[in-house]
Design a protein around this motif. Structure first.
Motif, PDB file in Angstrom:
ATOM      1  N   THR A 298       0.851  -1.193   0.000  1.00  0.00           N
ATOM      2  CA  THR A 298       0.000   0.000   0.000  1.00  0.00           C
ATOM      3  C   THR A 298       0.888   1.245   0.000  1.00  0.00           C
ATOM      4  OG1 THR A 298      -0.092  -0.007   2.408  1.00  0.00           O
ATOM      5  CG2 THR A 298      -1.862  -1.168   1.247  1.00  0.00           C
ATOM      6  N   GLY A 299       0.236   2.405   0.088  1.00  0.00           N
ATOM      7  CA  GLY A 299       0.987   3.660   0.199  1.00  0.00           C
ATOM      8  C   GLY A 299       1.501   4.184  -1.119  1.00  0.00           C
ATOM      9  N   TYR A 300       0.861   3.794  -2.217  1.00  0.00           N
ATOM     10  CA  TYR A 300       1.327   4.196  -3.544  1.00  0.00           C
ATOM     11  C   TYR A 300       0.843   5.610  -3.867  1.00  0.00           C
ATOM     12  CZ  TYR A 300       2.747   3.483  -8.407  1.00  0.00           C
ATOM     13  OH  TYR A 300       3.360   3.567  -9.636  1.00  0.00           O
ATOM     14  N   LEU A 301       1.778   6.557  -3.937  1.00  0.00           N
ATOM     15  CA  LEU A 301       1.470   7.941  -4.313  1.00  0.00           C
ATOM     16  C   LEU A 301       1.729   8.069  -5.811  1.00  0.00           C
ATOM     17  CD1 LEU A 301       0.831  10.917  -3.687  1.00  0.00           C
ATOM     18  CD2 LEU A 301       3.221  11.203  -3.003  1.00  0.00           C
ATOM     19  N   ASN A 302       0.622   8.087  -6.559  1.00  0.00           N
ATOM     20  CA  ASN A 302       0.721   8.001  -8.017  1.00  0.00           C
ATOM     21  C   ASN A 302       0.941   9.377  -8.622  1.00  0.00           C
ATOM     22  OD1 ASN A 302       0.594   7.207 -10.649  1.00  0.00           O
ATOM     23  ND2 ASN A 302      -1.523   6.478 -10.577  1.00  0.00           N
ATOM     24  N   LEU A 303       2.199   9.721  -8.848  1.00  0.00           N
ATOM     25  CA  LEU A 303       2.553  11.007  -9.447  1.00  0.00           C
ATOM     26  C   LEU A 303       3.467  10.759 -10.639  1.00  0.00           C
ATOM     27  CD1 LEU A 303       3.456  13.130  -6.272  1.00  0.00           C
ATOM     28  CD2 LEU A 303       1.256  13.012  -7.450  1.00  0.00           C
ATOM     29  N   THR A 304       3.373  11.642 -11.630  1.00  0.00           N
ATOM     30  CA  THR A 304       4.218  11.529 -12.806  1.00  0.00           C
ATOM     31  C   THR A 304       5.082  12.771 -12.910  1.00  0.00           C
ATOM     32  OG1 THR A 304       2.406  10.346 -13.874  1.00  0.00           O
ATOM     33  CG2 THR A 304       4.181  11.122 -15.298  1.00  0.00           C
ATOM     34  N   LEU A 305       6.377  12.583 -13.083  1.00  0.00           N
ATOM     35  CA  LEU A 305       7.268  13.727 -13.248  1.00  0.00           C
ATOM     36  C   LEU A 305       6.823  14.530 -14.460  1.00  0.00           C
ATOM     37  CD1 LEU A 305      10.748  12.120 -12.480  1.00  0.00           C
ATOM     38  CD2 LEU A 305       9.168  13.267 -10.918  1.00  0.00           C
ATOM     39  N   GLY A 306       6.792  15.856 -14.304  1.00  0.00           N
ATOM     40  CA  GLY A 306       6.297  16.718 -15.371  1.00  0.00           C
ATOM     41  C   GLY A 306       4.835  17.087 -15.181  1.00  0.00           C
ATOM     42  N   GLN A 307       4.145  16.344 -14.314  1.00  0.00           N
ATOM     43  CA  GLN A 307       2.725  16.580 -14.054  1.00  0.00           C
ATOM     44  C   GLN A 307       2.557  17.808 -13.129  1.00  0.00           C
ATOM     45  OE1 GLN A 307       1.237  13.346 -11.667  1.00  0.00           O
ATOM     46  NE2 GLN A 307      -0.897  13.940 -11.838  1.00  0.00           N
ATOM     47  N   THR A 308       1.425  18.498 -13.270  1.00  0.00           N
ATOM     48  CA  THR A 308       1.113  19.598 -12.350  1.00  0.00           C
ATOM     49  C   THR A 308       0.093  19.116 -11.340  1.00  0.00           C
ATOM     50  OG1 THR A 308       1.538  21.220 -14.077  1.00  0.00           O
ATOM     51  CG2 THR A 308       0.252  21.967 -12.192  1.00  0.00           C
ATOM     52  N   ILE A 309       0.399  19.319 -10.062  1.00  0.00           N
ATOM     53  CA  ILE A 309      -0.527  18.904  -8.998  1.00  0.00           C
ATOM     54  C   ILE A 309      -0.897  20.128  -8.165  1.00  0.00           C
ATOM     55  CG2 ILE A 309       0.320  16.528  -8.911  1.00  0.00           C
ATOM     56  CD1 ILE A 309       2.003  17.292  -6.487  1.00  0.00           C
ATOM     57  N   GLU A 310      -1.998  20.002  -7.443  1.00  0.00           N
ATOM     58  CA  GLU A 310      -2.424  21.082  -6.544  1.00  0.00           C
ATOM     59  C   GLU A 310      -2.063  20.686  -5.117  1.00  0.00           C
ATOM     60  OE1 GLU A 310      -3.826  24.003  -7.600  1.00  0.00           O
ATOM     61  OE2 GLU A 310      -3.377  23.194  -9.588  1.00  0.00           O
ATOM     62  N   ILE A 311      -1.520  21.644  -4.360  1.00  0.00           N
ATOM     63  CA  ILE A 311      -1.084  21.357  -2.993  1.00  0.00           C
ATOM     64  C   ILE A 311      -1.587  22.459  -2.066  1.00  0.00           C
ATOM     65  CG2 ILE A 311       0.912  21.005  -1.478  1.00  0.00           C
ATOM     66  CD1 ILE A 311       2.510  20.092  -3.837  1.00  0.00           C
ATOM     67  N   ARG A 312      -2.000  22.066  -0.879  1.00  0.00           N
ATOM     68  CA  ARG A 312      -2.329  23.055   0.151  1.00  0.00           C
ATOM     69  C   ARG A 312      -1.950  22.473   1.516  1.00  0.00           C
ATOM     70  NH1 ARG A 312      -8.034  26.133   1.398  1.00  0.00           N
ATOM     71  NH2 ARG A 312      -7.075  28.031   2.262  1.00  0.00           N
ATOM     72  N   PHE A 313      -1.456  23.326   2.390  1.00  0.00           N
ATOM     73  CA  PHE A 313      -0.979  22.899   3.707  1.00  0.00           C
ATOM     74  C   PHE A 313      -1.904  23.428   4.793  1.00  0.00           C
ATOM     75  CE2 PHE A 313       2.525  23.470   0.787  1.00  0.00           C
ATOM     76  CZ  PHE A 313       3.247  22.314   0.931  1.00  0.00           C
ATOM     77  N   ARG A 314      -1.981  22.671   5.873  1.00  0.00           N
ATOM     78  CA  ARG A 314      -2.801  23.113   7.008  1.00  0.00           C
ATOM     79  C   ARG A 314      -2.122  22.692   8.298  1.00  0.00           C
ATOM     80  NH1 ARG A 314      -7.705  21.030   9.917  1.00  0.00           N
ATOM     81  NH2 ARG A 314      -7.698  19.118   8.712  1.00  0.00           N
ATOM     82  N   SER A 315      -2.016  23.615   9.213  1.00  0.00           N
ATOM     83  CA  SER A 315      -1.481  23.257  10.524  1.00  0.00           C
ATOM     84  C   SER A 315      -2.619  23.220  11.529  1.00  0.00           C
ATOM     85  CB  SER A 315      -0.419  24.266  10.976  1.00  0.00           C
ATOM     86  OG  SER A 315      -1.026  25.459  11.413  1.00  0.00           O
ATOM     87  N   ASP A 316      -2.525  22.334  12.472  1.00  0.00           N
ATOM     88  CA  ASP A 316      -3.544  22.149  13.520  1.00  0.00           C
ATOM     89  C   ASP A 316      -4.924  21.878  12.915  1.00  0.00           C
ATOM     90  OD1 ASP A 316      -1.592  22.411  15.374  1.00  0.00           O
ATOM     91  OD2 ASP A 316      -1.904  24.545  15.667  1.00  0.00           O
ATOM     92  N   GLN A 317      -5.968  22.092  13.719  1.00  0.00           N
ATOM     93  CA  GLN A 317      -7.313  21.682  13.282  1.00  0.00           C
ATOM     94  C   GLN A 317      -7.727  22.421  12.009  1.00  0.00           C
ATOM     95  OE1 GLN A 317      -8.630  19.221  14.569  1.00  0.00           O
ATOM     96  NE2 GLN A 317      -8.093  19.018  16.719  1.00  0.00           N
ATOM     97  N   THR A 318      -7.936  23.704  12.109  1.00  0.00           N
ATOM     98  CA  THR A 318      -8.192  24.519  10.913  1.00  0.00           C
ATOM     99  C   THR A 318      -7.448  25.824  11.099  1.00  0.00           C
ATOM    100  OG1 THR A 318     -10.169  25.390  11.969  1.00  0.00           O
ATOM    101  CG2 THR A 318     -10.467  23.590  10.398  1.00  0.00           C
TER     102      THR A 318
END
Ligand SMILES: [Ca+2]
Ligand SMILES: [Ca+2]
Length: 229
Positions: free
Chosen positions: A159-179
């Motif tokens: 398990t734990g397969y993070l399916n990403l392709t080099l050259g691909q654009t992904i969206e990322i957002r970070f959150r600390s604590d609850q909200t």
């Protein structure tokens, strides 16, 4: 005189070698990928101020700088999340992230890192089975947190397969604590997974072998010239 030339040339080539090795060897740039306002958590919590994102052929990596100590030993709600979307048509808008999250990393006060696959829960990888798929490093008196996760790699438990392709654009957002503190504040960040020459990065010694070969050829050439003169 000829010997001096050989020494000089060798020094120049060794310098080139070190510079080339350095380009592949070090991770984050000096300039952060993202900056976040000071003092904007909605309740007393971990205030994100700078974030770096990077990838190599095998890992996606995040470095987060906080305005205060990231209290990973506090049982009252110290969490850190990295939300990732690979396709806006799949996944779920978790915790009002504002986009459809496909995967997320959750680091909790229990000092563990869990991997969640929102679309396929059977691919979740809990910290107890992490087995090198992911890591975190706390440094700078806990003001800095580094997280990393292997891309396109199954853990020994399958398990734990993070399916990403080099050259691909992904969206990322970070959150600390609850909200408490989002970064970016209002939207996700589009990150282009840098394409890497896999031969170069998978075998760090590759450049070394290549440049040593050139050095040998040059040394032999100069040696022959020296004999002739
Ligand atoms: Ca902040
Ligand atoms: Ca923020």
């Amino acid at each position: 005189m000829r010997n001096k030339q050989i020494v000089l040339l060798s020094t120049i080539l060794m310098g080139m070698l070190l510079v080339t090795a350095g380009i592949d060897g070090f991770g984050f740039d000096e300039t952060p990928t993202l900056t976040d306002p000071y003092g904007d958590p909605t309740f007393a919590g971990d205030d994100i101020i700078k974030v770096w994102i990077d990838n190599n052929a095998t890992h996606i990596m995040f470095q987060i700088e906080f305005n205060s100590t990231f209290l990973i030993d506090n049982s009252t709600g110290d969490y850190f999340y990295v939300y990732i979307s690979t396709n806006n048509l799949t996944g779920t808008n978790i915790e009002n992230a504002g986009f459809n999250v496909d995967y997320y990393l959750w680091m909790s006060y229990k000092r563990v890192l869990d991997f969640y696959d929102v679309v396929n829960g059977s691919n979740n990888l809990m910290s107890s089975n992490l087995a090198g798929n992911g890591y975190y490093i706390s440094s700078n008196n806990n003001y800095t947190l580094e997280l990393g996760y292997k891309i396109n790699h199954y853990s020994p438990s399958g398990t734990g397969y993070l399916n990403l392709t080099l050259g691909q654009t992904i969206e990322i957002r970070f959150r600390s604590d609850q909200t408490s503190d989002w970064c970016p504040d209002n939207d996700s960040f589009s990150y282009d997974l840098v394409e890497i020459d896999s031969a170069k990065s998978a075998i760090p010694g590759y450049n070394l072998i290549f440049l040593l070969s050139i050095l040998s050829v040059v040394a032999i050439f100069l040696g022959k010239k020296l004999k002739k003169s």
